[in-house]
Design a protein around this motif. Structure first.
Motif, PDB file in Angstrom:
ATOM      1  N   GLU A   1      -1.014  13.800   3.400  1.00 44.46           N
ATOM      2  CA  GLU A   1      -0.889  12.393   3.044  1.00 44.46           C
ATOM      3  C   GLU A   1      -2.278  11.904   2.647  1.00 44.46           C
ATOM      4  N   THR A   2      -2.378  11.235   1.497  1.00 48.54           N
ATOM      5  CA  THR A   2      -3.666  10.809   0.956  1.00 48.54           C
ATOM      6  C   THR A   2      -3.620   9.331   0.611  1.00 48.54           C
ATOM      7  N   TRP A   3      -4.706   8.618   0.929  1.00 44.73           N
ATOM      8  CA  TRP A   3      -4.821   7.218   0.566  1.00 44.73           C
ATOM      9  C   TRP A   3      -6.294   6.877   0.417  1.00 44.73           C
ATOM     10  N   VAL A   4      -6.591   5.691  -0.047  1.00 48.75           N
ATOM     11  CA  VAL A   4      -7.960   5.244  -0.300  1.00 48.75           C
ATOM     12  C   VAL A   4      -8.352   4.223   0.759  1.00 48.75           C
ATOM     13  N   THR A   5      -9.530   4.402   1.359  1.00 45.26           N
ATOM     14  CA  THR A   5      -9.992   3.444   2.362  1.00 45.26           C
ATOM     15  C   THR A   5     -11.122   2.555   1.854  1.00 45.26           C
ATOM     16  N   LYS A   6     -11.792   2.975   0.763  1.00 51.01           N
ATOM     17  CA  LYS A   6     -12.906   2.174   0.244  1.00 51.01           C
ATOM     18  C   LYS A   6     -13.061   2.442  -1.241  1.00 51.01           C
ATOM     19  N   VAL A   7     -13.281   1.361  -1.998  1.00 49.39           N
ATOM     20  CA  VAL A   7     -13.593   1.469  -3.417  1.00 49.39           C
ATOM     21  C   VAL A   7     -14.868   0.673  -3.648  1.00 49.39           C
ATOM     22  N   GLY A   8     -15.922   1.378  -4.044  1.00 53.12           N
ATOM     23  CA  GLY A   8     -17.191   0.726  -4.352  1.00 53.12           C
ATOM     24  C   GLY A   8     -17.397   0.688  -5.856  1.00 53.12           C
ATOM     25  N   ALA A   9     -18.589   0.327  -6.269  1.00 52.98           N
ATOM     26  CA  ALA A   9     -18.897   0.262  -7.697  1.00 52.98           C
ATOM     27  C   ALA A   9     -18.971   1.654  -8.312  1.00 52.98           C
TER      28      ALA A   9
ATOM     29  N   GLU B   1      -9.743   0.241 -14.903  1.00 53.34           N
ATOM     30  CA  GLU B   1      -8.453   0.919 -14.837  1.00 53.34           C
ATOM     31  C   GLU B   1      -8.370   1.806 -13.594  1.00 53.34           C
ATOM     32  N   GLU B   2      -9.448   2.536 -13.306  1.00 57.08           N
ATOM     33  CA  GLU B   2      -9.466   3.388 -12.116  1.00 57.08           C
ATOM     34  C   GLU B   2      -9.369   2.551 -10.848  1.00 57.08           C
ATOM     35  N   LYS B   3     -10.099   1.448 -10.808  1.00 60.19           N
ATOM     36  CA  LYS B   3     -10.068   0.587  -9.623  1.00 60.19           C
ATOM     37  C   LYS B   3      -8.669   0.029  -9.386  1.00 60.19           C
ATOM     38  N   MET B   4      -7.998  -0.387 -10.468  1.00 60.25           N
ATOM     39  CA  MET B   4      -6.639  -0.918 -10.342  1.00 60.25           C
ATOM     40  C   MET B   4      -5.707   0.142  -9.742  1.00 60.25           C
ATOM     41  N   PHE B   5      -5.818   1.381 -10.214  1.00 62.91           N
ATOM     42  CA  PHE B   5      -5.023   2.483  -9.688  1.00 62.91           C
ATOM     43  C   PHE B   5      -5.348   2.735  -8.215  1.00 62.91           C
ATOM     44  N   LEU B   6      -6.614   2.803  -7.878  1.00 56.63           N
ATOM     45  CA  LEU B   6      -7.030   3.097  -6.511  1.00 56.63           C
ATOM     46  C   LEU B   6      -6.572   2.017  -5.535  1.00 56.63           C
ATOM     47  N   GLU B   7      -6.593   0.766  -5.959  1.00 54.25           N
ATOM     48  CA  GLU B   7      -6.189  -0.341  -5.088  1.00 54.25           C
ATOM     49  C   GLU B   7      -4.722  -0.235  -4.666  1.00 54.25           C
ATOM     50  N   GLU B   8      -3.882   0.397  -5.486  1.00 54.27           N
ATOM     51  CA  GLU B   8      -2.474   0.602  -5.114  1.00 54.27           C
ATOM     52  C   GLU B   8      -2.342   1.500  -3.889  1.00 54.27           C
ATOM     53  N   PHE B   9      -3.320   2.338  -3.648  1.00 48.38           N
ATOM     54  CA  PHE B   9      -3.285   3.299  -2.548  1.00 48.38           C
ATOM     55  C   PHE B   9      -4.309   2.959  -1.466  1.00 48.38           C
ATOM     56  N   ARG B  10      -4.780   1.735  -1.464  1.00 45.85           N
ATOM     57  CA  ARG B  10      -5.830   1.339  -0.528  1.00 45.85           C
ATOM     58  C   ARG B  10      -5.264   0.852   0.795  1.00 45.85           C
ATOM     59  N   ASP B  11      -5.844   1.336   1.863  1.00 45.43           N
ATOM     60  CA  ASP B  11      -5.537   0.897   3.220  1.00 45.43           C
ATOM     61  C   ASP B  11      -6.848   0.921   3.972  1.00 45.43           C
TER      62      ASP B  11
ATOM     63  N   MET C   1       0.843  -1.169   0.000  1.00 46.32           N
ATOM     64  CA  MET C   1       0.000   0.000   0.000  1.00 46.32           C
ATOM     65  C   MET C   1       0.892   1.238   0.000  1.00 46.32           C
ATOM     66  N   ALA C   2       0.578   2.135  -0.861  1.00 47.33           N
ATOM     67  CA  ALA C   2       1.322   3.395  -0.949  1.00 47.33           C
ATOM     68  C   ALA C   2       0.407   4.540  -0.517  1.00 47.33           C
ATOM     69  N   ARG C   3       1.019   5.622  -0.163  1.00 49.46           N
ATOM     70  CA  ARG C   3       0.269   6.847   0.140  1.00 49.46           C
ATOM     71  C   ARG C   3       0.829   7.975  -0.700  1.00 49.46           C
TER      72      ARG C   3
ATOM     73  N   THR D   1      -0.320   6.004  10.460  1.00 49.71           N
ATOM     74  CA  THR D   1       1.038   6.144   9.932  1.00 49.71           C
ATOM     75  C   THR D   1       1.143   5.522   8.552  1.00 49.71           C
ATOM     76  N   ALA D   2       2.039   6.046   7.748  1.00 47.49           N
ATOM     77  CA  ALA D   2       2.224   5.565   6.381  1.00 47.49           C
ATOM     78  C   ALA D   2       3.126   4.353   6.346  1.00 47.49           C
ATOM     79  N   LYS D   3       2.815   3.410   5.487  1.00 41.10           N
ATOM     80  CA  LYS D   3       3.680   2.263   5.264  1.00 41.10           C
ATOM     81  C   LYS D   3       4.663   2.580   4.155  1.00 41.10           C
ATOM     82  N   GLU D   4       4.207   3.265   3.137  1.00 38.00           N
ATOM     83  CA  GLU D   4       5.029   3.677   2.008  1.00 38.00           C
ATOM     84  C   GLU D   4       4.437   4.983   1.513  1.00 38.00           C
TER      85      GLU D   4
END
Length: 156
Positions: A77-85, A124-134, A1-3, A149-152
């Motif tokens: 610092e920004t990350w994604v916590t949920k990706v829905g339809a 494509e958007e979901k694949m991108f968002l999943e890289e930043f999901r926590d 997971m990246a931030r 805290t950030a992992k990456e």
């Protein structure tokens, strides 16, 4: 997971009569970080991901300590916590290395402005968002007693 890390300059006009950054200005800071994250880091050269537009469905902000004007930018610092339809939730911390000023989240809905209605998140958007999901709650303490805290981190 990246931030995603966004370096946000503070402006003299961001302060209110009490000498700290006004609470409403933080919404603009979050917007700047979110737009930098979603549009500048959108996947693929020439990709149209996130280019059609989006709308904010909800903001939730916890103001933890005052931020006063200074010449050094603040880090968001920004990350994604949920990706829905057809929606996603972006989490943020507005911070310095040693303290957090604000924790927040935004529910974003991709929107088709030509049709005047929400649209689904593309593969494509979901694949991108999943890289930043926590999925971790940014307000919950980690093992060291710190919160969110950030992992990456990915600096831009």
């Amino acid at each position: 997971m990246a931030r995603h890390l966004y370096s946000c300059p503070l402006r003299w006009s961001d302060m209110d009569a009490f000498g700290h950054v006004n609470n409403a200005v933080f919404v603009r800071y979050l917007e700047e970080a979110r737009i930098d994250f979603m549009f500048r880091l959108a996947p693929g050269e020439g990709s149209e991901s996130f280019q059609g537009g989006s709308v904010v469905a909800r903001h939730e902000i916890d103001y933890l300590r005052p931020l006063v004007h200074r010449h050094e930018p603040v880090t968001i610092e920004t990350w994604v916590t949920k990706v829905g339809a057809a929606s996603l939730t972006v989490a943020y911390e507005v911070k310095d290395a040693d303290q957090v000023y604000v924790r927040a989240s935004t529910v974003v809905v991709p929107f088709d402005f030509d049709r005047g209605r929400p649209r689904r998140i593309t593969a494509e958007e979901k694949m991108f968002l999943e890289e930043f999901r926590d999925d971790a709650d940014p307000a919950a303490p980690d093992a060291g007693g710190r919160r969110g805290t950030a992992k990456e981190a990915v600096a831009v």
